[in-house]
Design an enzyme around this catalytic site. Structure first.
Site, mmCIF file in Angstrom:
data_model
loop_
_atom_site.group_PDB
_atom_site.id
_atom_site.type_symbol
_atom_site.label_atom_id
_atom_site.label_comp_id
_atom_site.label_asym_id
_atom_site.label_seq_id
_atom_site.Cartn_x
_atom_site.Cartn_y
_atom_site.Cartn_z
ATOM 1 N N SER A 42 -39.889 1.991 14.060
ATOM 2 C CA SER A 42 -38.914 1.414 14.986
ATOM 3 C C SER A 42 -39.523 0.843 16.258
ATOM 4 O O SER A 42 -38.883 0.054 16.939
ATOM 5 C CB SER A 42 -37.849 2.444 15.350
ATOM 6 O OG SER A 42 -38.384 3.433 16.199
ATOM 7 N N LYS A 89 -38.302 5.328 22.501
ATOM 8 C CA LYS A 89 -37.764 3.967 22.582
ATOM 9 C C LYS A 89 -38.152 3.366 23.929
ATOM 10 O O LYS A 89 -38.590 4.047 24.843
ATOM 11 C CB LYS A 89 -36.230 3.966 22.483
ATOM 12 C CG LYS A 89 -35.664 4.599 21.224
ATOM 13 C CD LYS A 89 -35.925 3.793 19.985
ATOM 14 C CE LYS A 89 -35.360 4.502 18.759
ATOM 15 N NZ LYS A 89 -35.978 4.066 17.537
#
Length: 189
Positions: A42, A89
């Protein structure tokens, strides 16, 4: 039984050394820094699967988290239903920001982010949303293959574990992690 020059048993001395080392290591890992690995794609291309990172667990308590920081955070209440492990993230939206994804671009406060670290531009539309106080809007760099804020919402500040600061494995990619988006507001400061 042999003894050292101070008369203490070498086994006792070794146990003391081991004990102190264990306490120091645990203290450092708990409060200062820890190693983490990347389990998914990701955050590609910035972070690859199985990269090993150093996470700074102190500085976010003394200086603000900024747009572009890569943070590790514990699962939000919504995420705890399915996940136990921490997430990693990139911070895109700060408290009070308006965030929108359209035309394959992320817009923050009606200005486009220039993101030279993306795997591919986002192929979805999202928002606009406003980031609540003491929360962050986070996205993966592999926008089209990231389970992030555009699915489940905002990250509360108190769930932030720390900031990714360096990669120590693989050795060929050793170094600091510094990619930041360019944004009109950031360029003015």
């Amino acid at each position: 039984m042999p003894s050292n020059r101070h008369g203490e048993n070498p086994w006792v001395e070794a146990l003391k050394t081991f004990g102190i080392s264990a306490v120091l290591a645990l203290g450092i890992r708990t409060f200062v820094a820890e190693a983490r690995y990347i389990p998914s794609g990701s955050m590609q291309p910035t972070l690859d699967i199985n990269d090993r990172l150093i996470i700074d667990k102190v500085s976010h308590h003394f200086r603000d988290i900024t747009r572009g920081d890569i943070i590790v955070f514990n699962p939000t209440e919504h995420l705890q239903e399915k996940f136990k492990d921490a997430f990693i993230k990139r911070v895109i939206g700060l408290p009070g920001d308006k965030v929108e994804v359209r035309d394959q671009v992320v817009w923050v406060n009606d200005a486009p982010l220039i993101e030279n670290y993306l795997y591919a531009p986002p192929d979805y539309v999202y928002g606009p949303v406003y980031v609540p106080e003491d929360h962050f809007f986070v996205l993966g760099d592999n926008r089209n293959n990231s389970y992030d804020s555009h699915y489940w919402g905002f990250v509360p500040r108190d769930l932030v574990v720390g900031r990714a600061v360096a990669r120590f494995w693989p050795l060929g990619r050793l170094g600091s992690i510094t990619s930041r988006p360019e944004h009109e507001e950031d360029l003015l400061n």
